[in-house]
Structures are given as C-alpha cells and as structure tokens.
Scaffold this active site. Structure first.
Site, mmCIF file in Angstrom:
data_model
loop_
_atom_site.group_PDB
_atom_site.id
_atom_site.type_symbol
_atom_site.label_atom_id
_atom_site.label_comp_id
_atom_site.label_asym_id
_atom_site.label_seq_id
_atom_site.Cartn_x
_atom_site.Cartn_y
_atom_site.Cartn_z
ATOM 1 N N SER A 1 -9.697 1.768 2.711
ATOM 2 C CA SER A 1 -8.849 2.523 1.814
ATOM 3 C C SER A 1 -7.793 1.681 1.095
ATOM 4 C CB SER A 1 -8.129 3.649 2.578
ATOM 5 O OG SER A 1 -7.285 3.091 3.573
ATOM 6 N N SER B 1 -9.839 -0.492 6.932
ATOM 7 C CA SER B 1 -9.267 -0.415 5.587
ATOM 8 C C SER B 1 -8.544 -1.652 5.077
ATOM 9 C CB SER B 1 -8.323 0.775 5.487
ATOM 10 O OG SER B 1 -9.082 1.933 5.311
ATOM 11 N N LYS C 1 0.856 -1.198 0.000
ATOM 12 C CA LYS C 1 0.000 0.000 0.000
ATOM 13 C C LYS C 1 0.885 1.239 0.000
ATOM 14 C CE LYS C 1 -3.937 1.977 2.592
ATOM 15 N NZ LYS C 1 -4.800 1.791 3.767
#
Ligand code: GLN
Length: 488
Positions: A154, A178, A79
């Site tokens: 996210s 997330s 990420k």
C-alpha cells in the site's frame, strides 16, 4: 546528476562540504515534482511552504557552525497514514479527507530532531489495505518505470516518489508487505523492521499486531541512516520494544563470507513467475560467488500464511476502524435522523469497498460462535509459522526469497479480483506474522525492463545481518542497477 537524483548520504557530503544548501536541494525536489507529479500522483498533500521554511532554518543552523548530522536538510516523503502536526493525514480515505492531525507521530518527532525536511504526504491504498495503491480515494499512483503499471502498495506513493526522484528518502508502513512489495515493484530498497523496533504511536492503526513503520530509500545505506533516526523504545507505544538500538550503519560491510543463507522452497513454487524464480537462482549464484553458503530449506507452514493473515488483519482492522463513527474525525453523513443512522450512513459513505470488505470479514471472524473457529485457530497457526522461522534461524543467518511472485502488474489487472491481489503478498506476509525484520532490494529486471526485488529476512532485532547481506549484494551488482526512465 541533479541534486534530487542523489542519495541522502551523497547529499550529506555536499552539505558538509558546503557545495549546496538544504534550500537548493528542497527546491530541486519541488521542480521535479512540478515536472512529473501530474503523471505519477505520488502525493496526496505537498507541504511546500513549510518545507522551504524548514530548509532555510537548517541552512541557518549550518551557517552558524552547527555540525551537519546525516539526515539534516534531507527531503523526506511521509506515507499519509502517519500523523503530522497541523498537516492533513487522510489515509487516502474519504473518511479522513479533511482530517488535520493535532499531533506528530513519534517517527515525525524523531525525524524533526534529525533535521529532515518533509516534502509532503504520500498516496496509499485506503487505510493501507491493498497491494497496488488503486484503492486510494485520491486516485491511483503510477509506476515511474511504466505509467500503465501499479507501483505496488500500500505504500505505493512513497515508493513511486523515491523511484521518480520526487523525494530523497521516505517512510512507509508494512502490515503484510506494504513497504517491501512497492519497493520491489519500483526498483528500490524497502525495510520492514522487527515488530516493536519503531514506535507506532501516531501511525493510524490497520492491524496493530502486524503494522510496522520503515524506510523506503534509493539504496541500503540510506535505509540504515533512516533506521538510526526512527528506531527506539517509546513510552507512548506499549508494544514498542525496550531493546538496545545498534548503529545500523555499522552493518554496511561488503562481506558475506561464511554467511549461511536459507532459500525456502515454498517461496518458489506454483504462482511464481519464471523470470522471478530465475532471478533468485542468479542471486544465489551471486551470494555464493561472494563467499556465502546458500541451501534449500523448508518453512512447512508457509502455505497457511495468507489465510491466517486474512483472518487476523481484518479482525484487528474491524476493531481499529470502529472509531470512525461520523462523530469524531471528519466525514459525517448529513442526512441522518438518529445516531444509528449517522453511524451507518457515515461509514457507508466514508469507506471504500476494500475497507468495507475487510471490516465485514473481521467482524464475522470475531463474532461469538466463530471466534474460536477462525480467530483463535489463525493465532495458533501464526505461532507455527513463527516457529518455522525460529527453527530455520538456528542454522541460517538470513533467509532469501522473492519479494513478490511477479514484477509490477498493469493498473486494473487485479483490481476486480481481490483473491489474486491477496495472493500477491504470499512472500511478504509470513514475515509480519512472525514479527521478524526483512528487506527488499533490487535483484534485476525482467524482459519488459521492470524491476524484480529480492527479499532478505532475518532474526528478530537482527536488522544488521540483513542490512549487511543487502549492502554486500548491492555493492556487487551496483553497475547493473538502472534508474526509472520517467522523463519530466
Ligand atoms: N497488501 C496487504 C493487504 O492488503 C498488505 C498491506 C500492508 O502491508 N499494509 O493487507
């Protein structure tokens, strides 16, 4: 099956048996990326040359007789809010669009030691604020099960990359859901570890008392393997816990006989899709058929969790994001006449609307005169939520709930309605407030064919019990699990 469709543990066996090389695996992953990335948009940055060099080096070491450890030569997606030495770390924000980290996050150093091969940095909601990956400066990520739907967020890029077979394993971060919510929307596995289990050093901070890094993988075994690689105390993170790290793969026993599972009624109330609620009832039956005992429980303070979170998270975010001032890091407005104007213009131009909204809410909640009414009160209620869990865990080993009240929604459906977006985290947020571990695994599919996730929550530092329950469940429904239908 193609190499990029396999799990880390399956590829490990092939590497040990010298059936394939790390370089072949890495190349197959990039072939898939070349075929589908235009539709999915999982990645912000690809690190192709570096990855091939890394894979070559691993092959060299294997050839020289080095023992092949579990994650050696396994392609991983990271990420893009975790610092990677010499590679861009953008947080999917214009503010950091050209920022190159000068150092590695602790998890990256640990993964390098484990011998993983970094494929690239994945898309996210700007600064990890969101639940759909729609607030990214680099465009929305699309769900590989249905390109018109969001992948969740996210960590939507990491989840979509795994579901689309554009990486074998990945890392996400979870402040209010997330890791788990995108894993659930993409039909895969996501584990949020106990707060303090994994070092946050080098994770760009959103809400420091809630943030935690964890694995997003194709199955529970891979989640345990990644946990083995990234967990542990770190002197560089004062909130990392100095506790023993177990071998998480020891938990992978397909047996839940006698396990006590609580199912909180507050997680199945209004706002939860019928198909999601039905899936939980079916999951309860499956656990009972395997010998677990499921009972309805109450976590009475659940109804306050979203409100508490949306005070505490923005408050911490407003403080953490103060460092992006147009002077350090990257984005700087060009036409400022003095320092104050430089701050104002750089921040106005560099941050997107959701980030600004959170900074404003947080600054307000922390301002003198309001601090006691909002922030302090929220912290007090947070303690009550934590106590609800502690009390439940006196009787139950695991708590079962939906991961999200619905399956993946359509792109644009909630983008202009922040409140309905915030409410979609209702099942995951209490876990972060309490600091406990939780895993989302595939539970089934709705009529439209979209995946539905189930969430298993555990006691602090007892990831092994939720991993065991998750593994047993996964083994039990293995034959019914599907793959995302995305074609190249
Ligand atoms: N969707 C939640 C939010 O927008 C959670 C985000 C996260 O876990 N990073 O705050």
């Amino acid at each position: 099956m193609k190499l990029n469709e396999l799990t880390a543990h399956e590829l490990h066996e092939k590497l040990v048996g010298k059936e394939v090389s790390a370089t072949e695996i890495t190349k197959t992953v990039y072939e898939r990326i070349d075929a589908v990335e235009g539709k999915v948009n999982s990645y912000v940055t690809l690190t192709r040359e570096q990855a091939i060099a890394q894979a070559n080096e691993i092959d060299h070491r294997i050839k020289n007789g080095e023992t092949v450890t579990p994650l050696m030569g396994i392609p991983i997606a990271i990420k893009d809010n975790m610092c990677t030495d010499g590679v861009k770390t953008t947080c999917s924000s214009k503010m950091l669009a050209d920022f190159v980290s000068p150092y590695n996050a602790t998890v990256m150093n640990k993964l390098n030691t484990a011998g993983t091969v970094m494929i690239g940095k994945t898309n996210l909601d700007e600064f990890a604020m969101g639940g759909s990956t729609e607030t990214s400066y680099f465009g929305t990520t699309h769900n590989p099960w249905d390109l018109e739907r969001v992948p969740g967020g996210s960590s939507g890029g990491s989840a979509a990359a795994i579901a689309a077979d554009e990486a074998i394993i990945s890392l996400g971060s979870d402040t209010g859901g997330s890791i788990r919510q995108p894993a659930s929307f993409c039909g895969i596995v996501g584990l949020k570890p106990t707060y303090g289990r994994v070092s946050r050093y080098g994770l760009v901070a959103f809400a420091s008392s809630l943030d935690q890094i964890g694995p997003i993988t194709k199955d529970v075994t891979d989640a345990a393997l990644v946990m083995n690689a990234i967990s542990g105390h770190d002197a560089m993170d004062s909130t990392s816990a100095n506790v023993d790290v177990p071998d998480f793969t020891k938990a992978l026993i397909p047996d839940v006989k006698g396990m006590k599972i609580g199912v909180p009624k507050e997680y199945l109330g209004e706002g939860v899709d019928q198909e999601v609620a039905d899936n939980i009832q079916q999951s309860i039956k499956q656990f009972e058929a395997m010998g677990a005992k499921c009972e309805e429980i109450s976590l009475p303070n659940t109804e306050y969790a979203v409100s508490v979170y949306y005070i505490i998270a923005p408050a911490e975010a407003s403080s953490n994001l103060a460092r992006f001032d147009g002077v350090r890091y990257t984005y700087r407005a060009e036409d400022a006449n003095d320092l104050m104007e430089l701050y104002c213009k750089s921040r106005s131009q560099g941050f997107g609307p959701e980030v600004k909204r959170r900074i404003m809410i947080g600054t307000y909640a922390l301002s003198s005169g309001y601090y006691d009414a909002y922030y302090k009160k929220a912290q007090q209620v947070r303690t009550l939520i934590k106590q609800d869990f502690e009390k439940a865990f006196e009787t139950y080993d695991v708590i079962l709930s939906p991961t999200s009240p619905s399956a993946a929604f359509k792109i644009g459906e909630k983008a202009s309605d922040p409140l309905s977006m915030y409410l979609s985290d209702i099942c995951t947020i209490p876990v972060n407030l309490a600091g406990i571990p939780s895993i989302s695994i595939p539970g089934g599919y709705n009529a439209a064919g979209m995946p539905i996730g189930i969430q298993l929550m555990g006691k602090a530092f007892d990831e092994n019990t939720i991993l065991r329950a998750a593994y047993a469940f996964e083994q039990n429904i293995k034959d019914t699990l599907k793959r995302a239908p995305l074609k190249g």
